[in-house]
Motif scaffolding. Structure first.
Motif, PDB file in Angstrom:
ATOM      1  N   THR A   1       9.015 -15.727   6.368  1.00 17.63           N
ATOM      2  CA  THR A   1       8.952 -14.558   7.247  1.00 17.63           C
ATOM      3  C   THR A   1       8.431 -14.932   8.638  1.00 17.63           C
ATOM      4  OG1 THR A   1       8.768 -12.886   5.518  1.00 17.63           O
ATOM      5  CG2 THR A   1       7.722 -12.370   7.611  1.00 17.63           C
ATOM      6  N   ILE A   2       7.338 -15.680   8.684  1.00 19.12           N
ATOM      7  CA  ILE A   2       6.774 -16.061   9.994  1.00 19.12           C
ATOM      8  C   ILE A   2       7.772 -16.938  10.751  1.00 19.12           C
ATOM      9  CG2 ILE A   2       4.881 -17.240  11.180  1.00 19.12           C
ATOM     10  CD1 ILE A   2       4.034 -14.652   9.819  1.00 19.12           C
TER      11      ILE A   2
ATOM     12  N   GLN B   1       7.478 -17.390   0.725  1.00 18.53           N
ATOM     13  CA  GLN B   1       8.071 -16.194   1.341  1.00 18.53           C
ATOM     14  C   GLN B   1       7.345 -15.825   2.635  1.00 18.53           C
ATOM     15  OE1 GLN B   1       7.501 -14.158  -2.346  1.00 18.53           O
ATOM     16  NE2 GLN B   1       9.688 -14.157  -2.863  1.00 18.53           N
ATOM     17  N   GLN B   2       6.017 -15.983   2.619  1.00 23.62           N
ATOM     18  CA  GLN B   2       5.260 -15.682   3.833  1.00 23.62           C
ATOM     19  C   GLN B   2       5.655 -16.634   4.969  1.00 23.62           C
ATOM     20  OE1 GLN B   2       1.475 -16.135   1.930  1.00 23.62           O
ATOM     21  NE2 GLN B   2       1.746 -14.250   0.760  1.00 23.62           N
TER      22      GLN B   2
ATOM     23  N   VAL C   1       0.092 -20.224  13.046  1.00 23.28           N
ATOM     24  CA  VAL C   1      -0.061 -19.536  11.763  1.00 23.28           C
ATOM     25  C   VAL C   1       0.754 -20.258  10.689  1.00 23.28           C
ATOM     26  CG1 VAL C   1       0.575 -17.427  10.544  1.00 23.28           C
ATOM     27  CG2 VAL C   1      -0.688 -17.294  12.705  1.00 23.28           C
TER      28      VAL C   1
ATOM     29  N   ALA D   1      11.017 -16.937  10.426  1.00 25.91           N
ATOM     30  CA  ALA D   1      12.131 -16.096  10.884  1.00 25.91           C
ATOM     31  C   ALA D   1      11.727 -15.312  12.132  1.00 25.91           C
ATOM     32  CB  ALA D   1      12.568 -15.134   9.771  1.00 25.91           C
ATOM     33  N   ILE D   2      10.500 -14.818  12.161  1.00 24.38           N
ATOM     34  CA  ILE D   2      10.051 -14.046  13.329  1.00 24.38           C
ATOM     35  C   ILE D   2       9.949 -14.953  14.555  1.00 24.38           C
ATOM     36  CG2 ILE D   2       8.097 -12.751  14.306  1.00 24.38           C
ATOM     37  CD1 ILE D   2       7.646 -11.622  11.438  1.00 24.38           C
TER      38      ILE D   2
ATOM     39  N   LEU E   1       2.552 -17.888  16.404  1.00 23.24           N
ATOM     40  CA  LEU E   1       3.314 -17.881  15.155  1.00 23.24           C
ATOM     41  C   LEU E   1       3.389 -19.287  14.560  1.00 23.24           C
ATOM     42  CD1 LEU E   1       6.095 -15.399  16.303  1.00 23.24           C
ATOM     43  CD2 LEU E   1       4.568 -15.028  14.339  1.00 23.24           C
TER      44      LEU E   1
END
Lengths: 509, 509
Positions: free
Chosen positions: A46-47, A42-43, A20, A49-50, A17
């Motif tokens: 999201t990554i 935004q992408q 990435v 946050a994950i 992650l």
């Protein structure tokens, strides 16, 4: 599957992650069309946050505990134990810092960066001040949540350089000033070298790029696992040791920007490419506090490698004795009337200036001392944001004898504070100090080193650095690496010896 | 937050993950150094697993159910209802197909692709056969799990073109053959045009790129939200409508490859860039079966847009009447002795050949008919993999009157089956048929269209396509889009009329 293997599998996912996230950053800085910025953000969110959810999941703590039990009897220096220990430490710190503070810092960052960019362009510190105040306040909350023995700034320092404290920095900076002031005085008194052939002649980008690439490959940068791209603010970034990319910036009327920029970033890249393959996708190649894929153990140590290759190797007389002829082949007309000695003096000019990133080897450290003093005072509350411009002017005058005519050339020049980063500045000077300490040890320990460098063979140097630093990635702390490889803790001796030798010759005084 | 908003938030996260997967793919195909391949694969596998876990999590079903209740009374054509419906359908299909089959397909894919690449290079079908058998078997299991009314191939077809069946294809192909055979016969009888100026002269890449970029921007491709890069196998890929990238391939001695390649990919890109901004990061811009970020509703419809811009616009006489002069400015020496008519005939040459991707507009469809027949027979079990080469030779002879001298020019030429994809080939021909159906409707409905095209103004065409197709992204099925915008379901009339008009003039017979 063993408990350790299950732990390692989760760390591998988190590292993926982070890799990435790094790719999203690289692409945004080098390839992305302007329209993509908002959805890219935004992408990345999201990554990110994950990665956060995966790491802070209670299941991670279970995996850490089980792995701790499994590795308990092993060598305390083993990579397995170090990986588990570091994951545990990061887990504890992440748990201590309130999620609300972290998310406020994250949300505030793009806003503050754009306010800062406008404030800088308009030379309007007042517009930036309320945002900086908020960043200082949030950083103070982080420091309090993390905890500290002596000074709240210590907590922030340790995020970038584990173990570093204010009191250590005070000793370090005092030693440096005592050593640097006389060099600077002699430099100021010396006649300025000619630089017209750099500032008034045109150097096509393609040739700058080709020369820089040829040189960094000589250092050992592996293009099978890397690439060089143009960008606005040069950086190095990696997605495992197998793909480590560098960037540089081209100025047709200041060729050193691209060349030394590439040398600098290639030093970072050699560190990343040199990590032990066994540590790929592990906790020891992941910054678990910032969710950043990186093999370098600290900001300071990373910087020591960029500085070592850029300055100790790339700005040395020996280097240009070997390669100036080649540079002239790329720029035959531009350098036709320029002797090696003139070129060497031009790229090693020492002169007080306002902008940190353009400063020379000697004055650079003064810019850091100023910023560290500011950060410390802001965090302890003894300096108010509104008083920063005045404090900056006074300090610049007292340190370098010059006063910036506006705040764009003063406290608005760096993005760090706008990004919410407080505590990372010392690492640039730590990098300088460590670079010389490592370099001196390498030359002392490997008898053929200087002879190899004299014939432009950089393999023994890279081998020593890889063996003593790079391969370990984040397994050992900076202090451990210094002691193990140089025999002593951080000390300013080698750096001051290096500067005195080099600039003593240039400015005999 | 409303139930629908919560559902939409989860879909946004899944879309972000798919966009990131697409970026990993784009980077691997255009930028990544070779050494990065292995860890890149691991990163993609991690993101893909997280997308799968997120979508198949029981919480997703809860969110879908709650959203269904909320939108139940709304217009059945509303984007909100369509988004929820499609998520539900994808959820059901994903639940039906055993995870074990999906993961076997995924694991087998890189292995089979590399076996295929070696088999193709060595013209050794036997080496590839056992792997293809396994892929056929797994696809058959997917078909059985998905369910079907008439033919197991129908289940696979519907993954790429919702609603498409074998019996529909049989009617379609019969109509096409009846229409195409006479055109092909006349083409074969006609004298070959000269192409020496394309195959024997050198066209520098930079000029090919500049011309192609100039043209696709005339079509309406927005470089503020896109970019063009070189690659080995050209593709278009998007990370939301805000960042839609195309690639092409340069051959110095076959300039049409890059130019028409770019036209083709720009057609795909216009579709993606034209999606309604409200659908950004939604279920309606995400292929939830394949975890692929895409605004196009099906493979066939997507292909209809690449074909429309590449062929109906880009290979038309009108286009070159407008732009051949410009092409000659880029290549003054190469085209000095080439008349417009000669150029037009060279790029519209019709001639049976072995390789699908190099086939012309007329013979292309025969390549598809052959592959669809093979896929259908493999899936129903009436053709054994070992008998495929022989079947291929027979069919090529019967369809196009030529027999490939080896399997590299025969069943080993395409990567699709090696990738485990069975059922996607029909879409290339569906794309051809639909492209003409849309184009004819656009010209009929917008009176000024032909006049605009005649003066190289592509805005009315793009506006019609955006209004009727692009903006809806995946909200309406292909059949719905066709009926709503052209007034009829899929039909071969416009395509055959188009070919007869164009090639009737070129080959009067």
């Amino acid at each position: 599957m063993s408990a350790y293997d299950e732990f390692a599998r989760r760390m591998a996912r988190i590292n993926d992650l982070c890799c990435v996230l790094n790719l999203l950053t690289w692409d945004a800085g080098t390839q992305m069309p302007p329209g993509g910025a908002e959805t890219r953000g935004q992408q990345a969110a999201t990554i990110s946050a994950i990665a956060f959810e995966t790491f802070t999941d209670p299941k991670t703590l279970e995996l850490i505990r089980a792995a701790e039990a499994e590795v308990a009897g092993e060598d305390p220096d083993s990579y397995r134990r170090r990986a588990v220990e570091q994951a545990r430490q990061a887990y504890e710190i992440t748990r201590r810092v309130p999620a609300e503070v972290v998310s406020q810092l994250k949300e505030l960052r793009p806003v503050t960066e754009s306010v800062w960019a406008r404030a800088r362009a308009g030379e309007n510190f007042a517009a930036f001040a309320p945002y900086l105040e908020r960043m200082v306040e949030l950083n103070r909350r982080v420091a309090d949540a993390m905890g500290y023995d002596e000074h709240p700034y210590d907590a922030l320092l340790s995020r970038y350089e584990p173990g570093l404290t204010v009191s250590q920095l005070q000793v370090l900076f005092a030693e440096l000033r005592a050593g640097l002031d006389p060099i600077l005085a002699r430099a100021k008194a010396a006649p300025s070298p000619r630089i017209d052939f750099l500032t008034e002649r045109d150097y096509p980008e393609e040739a700058q790029r080709a020369f820089a690439l040829e040189m960094v490959q000589k250092f050992g940068y592996d293009l099978n696992r890397g690439r060089l791209d143009p960008t606005v603010h040069p950086f190095e970034i990696s997605f495992t040791r197998q793909d480590v990319r560098i960037t540089t910036r081209y100025q047709r009327r200041w060729m050193p920007a691209a060349v030394f920029g590439a040398f600098h970033e290639s030093g970072h890249a050699l560190y990343e490419q040199g990590a032990d393959p066994a540590l790929t996708r592990s906790a020891l190649t992941t910054d678990l506090l910032d969710f950043y894929a990186v093999a370098g153990v600290s900001y300071g140590l990373h910087e020591s490698q960029s500085r070592l290759w850029e300055n100790l190797v790339g700005r040395s007389r020996m280097f240009w004795e070997n390669h100036y002829g080649r540079l002239r082949e790329y720029f035959p007309e531009q350098l036709a009337d320029v002797e090696l000695e003139e070129f060497y003096r031009a790229i090693n000019r020492v002169e007080p200036s306002f902008i940190r990133v353009e400063a020379d080897e000697v004055t650079y450290n003064y810019h850091i001392m100023l910023r560290v003093e500011v950060e410390k005072r802001l965090i302890e509350g003894s300096l108010k944001v509104q008083d920063l411009p005045e404090f900056w002017r006074e300090q610049m005058q007292s340190l370098l004898g010059i006063t910036p005519p506006n705040d764009r050339l003063g406290p608005l020049q760096d993005i760090h504070w706008a990004s919410g980063t407080i505590g990372s500045f010392p690492n640039y000077t730590l990098g300088n100090v460590m670079s010389a300490q490592f370099f001196e040890a390498a030359c002392r320990q490997v008898p053929e080193m200087e002879e190899a460098l004299a014939r432009a063979d950089y393999r023994p140097l890279l081998a020593w650095l890889t063996e003593n630093i790079y391969r370990h990635a984040r397994a050992f702390l900076p202090d451990e690496l210094l002691r193990r490889s140089t025999g002593s803790p951080l000390n300013t001796g080698p750096y001051l010896r290096y500067l005195n030798r080099k600039y003593g010759e240039l400015f005999p005084g």
